[in-house]
Scaffold this motif. Structure first.
Motif, PDB file in Angstrom:
ATOM      1  N   GLU A 184       0.818  -1.200   0.000  1.00  0.00           N
ATOM      2  CA  GLU A 184       0.000   0.000   0.000  1.00  0.00           C
ATOM      3  C   GLU A 184       0.860   1.261   0.000  1.00  0.00           C
ATOM      4  O   GLU A 184       0.520   2.263  -0.638  1.00  0.00           O
ATOM      5  CB  GLU A 184      -0.941  -0.022   1.203  1.00  0.00           C
ATOM      6  N   THR A 185       1.988   1.204   0.696  1.00  0.00           N
ATOM      7  CA  THR A 185       2.899   2.349   0.705  1.00  0.00           C
ATOM      8  C   THR A 185       3.502   2.569  -0.681  1.00  0.00           C
ATOM      9  O   THR A 185       3.587   3.707  -1.168  1.00  0.00           O
ATOM     10  CB  THR A 185       4.021   2.140   1.737  1.00  0.00           C
ATOM     11  N   VAL A 190       3.367   5.868  -5.848  1.00  0.00           N
ATOM     12  CA  VAL A 190       3.254   5.965  -7.304  1.00  0.00           C
ATOM     13  C   VAL A 190       2.053   6.793  -7.735  1.00  0.00           C
ATOM     14  O   VAL A 190       2.132   7.601  -8.674  1.00  0.00           O
ATOM     15  CB  VAL A 190       3.166   4.548  -7.927  1.00  0.00           C
ATOM     16  N   SER A 191       0.929   6.624  -7.041  1.00  0.00           N
ATOM     17  CA  SER A 191      -0.313   7.168  -7.598  1.00  0.00           C
ATOM     18  C   SER A 191      -1.132   8.056  -6.670  1.00  0.00           C
ATOM     19  O   SER A 191      -2.194   8.535  -7.068  1.00  0.00           O
ATOM     20  CB  SER A 191      -1.201   6.007  -8.060  1.00  0.00           C
ATOM     21  N   GLU A 192      -0.690   8.306  -5.429  1.00  0.00           N
ATOM     22  CA  GLU A 192      -1.490   9.126  -4.522  1.00  0.00           C
ATOM     23  C   GLU A 192      -0.700  10.347  -4.060  1.00  0.00           C
ATOM     24  O   GLU A 192       0.491  10.492  -4.358  1.00  0.00           O
ATOM     25  CB  GLU A 192      -1.962   8.288  -3.336  1.00  0.00           C
ATOM     26  N   ASP A 193      -1.393  11.242  -3.322  1.00  0.00           N
ATOM     27  CA  ASP A 193      -0.738  12.483  -2.903  1.00  0.00           C
ATOM     28  C   ASP A 193       0.152  12.251  -1.685  1.00  0.00           C
ATOM     29  O   ASP A 193       0.208  11.147  -1.132  1.00  0.00           O
ATOM     30  CB  ASP A 193      -1.773  13.576  -2.625  1.00  0.00           C
ATOM     31  N   THR A 195       2.296   9.577   3.321  1.00  0.00           N
ATOM     32  CA  THR A 195       2.773   9.610   4.708  1.00  0.00           C
ATOM     33  C   THR A 195       1.891   8.754   5.608  1.00  0.00           C
ATOM     34  O   THR A 195       2.379   8.121   6.555  1.00  0.00           O
ATOM     35  CB  THR A 195       2.816  11.049   5.248  1.00  0.00           C
ATOM     36  N   GLY A 196       0.597   8.723   5.336  1.00  0.00           N
ATOM     37  CA  GLY A 196      -0.301   7.878   6.120  1.00  0.00           C
ATOM     38  C   GLY A 196       0.019   6.410   5.971  1.00  0.00           C
ATOM     39  O   GLY A 196       0.067   5.668   6.965  1.00  0.00           O
ATOM     40  N   GLU A 197       0.236   5.975   4.731  1.00  0.00           N
ATOM     41  CA  GLU A 197       0.579   4.562   4.503  1.00  0.00           C
ATOM     42  C   GLU A 197       1.948   4.234   5.078  1.00  0.00           C
ATOM     43  O   GLU A 197       2.155   3.147   5.634  1.00  0.00           O
ATOM     44  CB  GLU A 197       0.540   4.255   3.003  1.00  0.00           C
ATOM     45  N   ALA A 198       2.886   5.170   4.965  1.00  0.00           N
ATOM     46  CA  ALA A 198       4.219   4.938   5.523  1.00  0.00           C
ATOM     47  C   ALA A 198       4.152   4.810   7.044  1.00  0.00           C
ATOM     48  O   ALA A 198       4.872   4.002   7.646  1.00  0.00           O
ATOM     49  CB  ALA A 198       5.164   6.068   5.125  1.00  0.00           C
ATOM     50  N   ALA A 199       3.289   5.608   7.669  1.00  0.00           N
ATOM     51  CA  ALA A 199       3.115   5.514   9.122  1.00  0.00           C
ATOM     52  C   ALA A 199       2.580   4.138   9.515  1.00  0.00           C
ATOM     53  O   ALA A 199       3.034   3.530  10.491  1.00  0.00           O
ATOM     54  CB  ALA A 199       2.171   6.618   9.608  1.00  0.00           C
ATOM     55  N   ASP A 200       1.596   3.640   8.746  1.00  0.00           N
ATOM     56  CA  ASP A 200       1.064   2.297   9.007  1.00  0.00           C
ATOM     57  C   ASP A 200       2.159   1.239   8.861  1.00  0.00           C
ATOM     58  O   ASP A 200       2.248   0.297   9.665  1.00  0.00           O
ATOM     59  CB  ASP A 200      -0.074   1.980   8.035  1.00  0.00           C
ATOM     60  N   LEU A 201       2.991   1.401   7.843  1.00  0.00           N
ATOM     61  CA  LEU A 201       4.068   0.437   7.595  1.00  0.00           C
ATOM     62  C   LEU A 201       5.070   0.431   8.746  1.00  0.00           C
ATOM     63  O   LEU A 201       5.459  -0.638   9.239  1.00  0.00           O
ATOM     64  CB  LEU A 201       4.772   0.767   6.280  1.00  0.00           C
TER      65      LEU A 201
END
Length: 209
Positions: free
Chosen positions: A160-161, A166-169, A174-180
């Protein structure tokens, strides 16, 4: 910095330069936050290393003072080092409770450091949440499900990160990276490791010829 095998000798510190006392800066061992400034004489340095609890010479009480001796909010010693002029000390410690008498994490306020310092604090939060019941904590629930499930979550969050990159803002990334990062911390805990171990490996690679 010294450890149990190499205590810092009082003879290595120039106490006389400042009339018998030297400033001691206390830093959170996990986050790097500056927690407080106190003063040590040779006796306080010895007591700190012997008891493994940060101890100062109180100029107002005119005696040795162990941080938290009344409140219980002690600073557990991890390491201690002298500066190049041998007239100041850097103490790394793990706080048990707030450091300041005002109830803040530090005598300089809450989170008085770079934003990255919170990652170290997050590791401590994961450790604590892991001791909760699965009904009360997502972290405890995830740990209870075992290493395979945790690894699966890390894989999902990694994908998801990458997709967000590649395709999101930037907000989505940063939200997905935080989850990761959160799930990676949980995975490391499940294996008895921490981000500190990862940092040591990165440091080793950087220093490798």
């Amino acid at each position: 910095m010294n450890d149990d095998l190499s205590p810092l000798s009082a003879d290595a510190i120039d106490f006389e330069k400042a009339g018998g006392l030297v400033p001691a800066i206390v830093q959170h061992e996990r986050t790097g936050e500056v927690l407080m400034l106190g003063y040590m004489n040779a006796e306080a340095l010895e007591a700190t290393q012997e008891k493994k609890l940060v101890t100062f010479w109180s100029r107002s009480k005119n005696r040795l003072w162990t941080k938290g001796e009344t409140s219980g909010d002690v600073l557990r010693l991890v390491s201690i080092a002298a500066d190049c002029d041998r007239d100041a000390l850097l103490v790394q410690a793990l706080p048990e409770g707030p450091t300041c008498h005002l109830g803040t994490r530090s005598c300089f306020g809450d989170y008085p450091g770079p934003a990255l310092a919170f990652i170290g604090e997050l590791s401590a939060i994961v450790d604590k949440r892991g001791e909760s019941s699965p009904e009360e904590s997502y972290t405890a629930r995830l740990l209870a499900r075992g290493i395979n499930k945790i690894a699966q979550k890390v894989g999902e969050e990694g994908v998801e990160t990458a997709l967000a990159g590649v395709s999101e803002d930037n907000s989505a990334l940063t939200g997905e990276a935080a989850d990761l990062i959160f799930h990676l911390i949980v995975l490391l805990k499940a294996r008895g490791l921490s981000l500190g171990d990862v940092a040591q490996e990165l440091k080793r690679r950087h220093e490798k010829p």
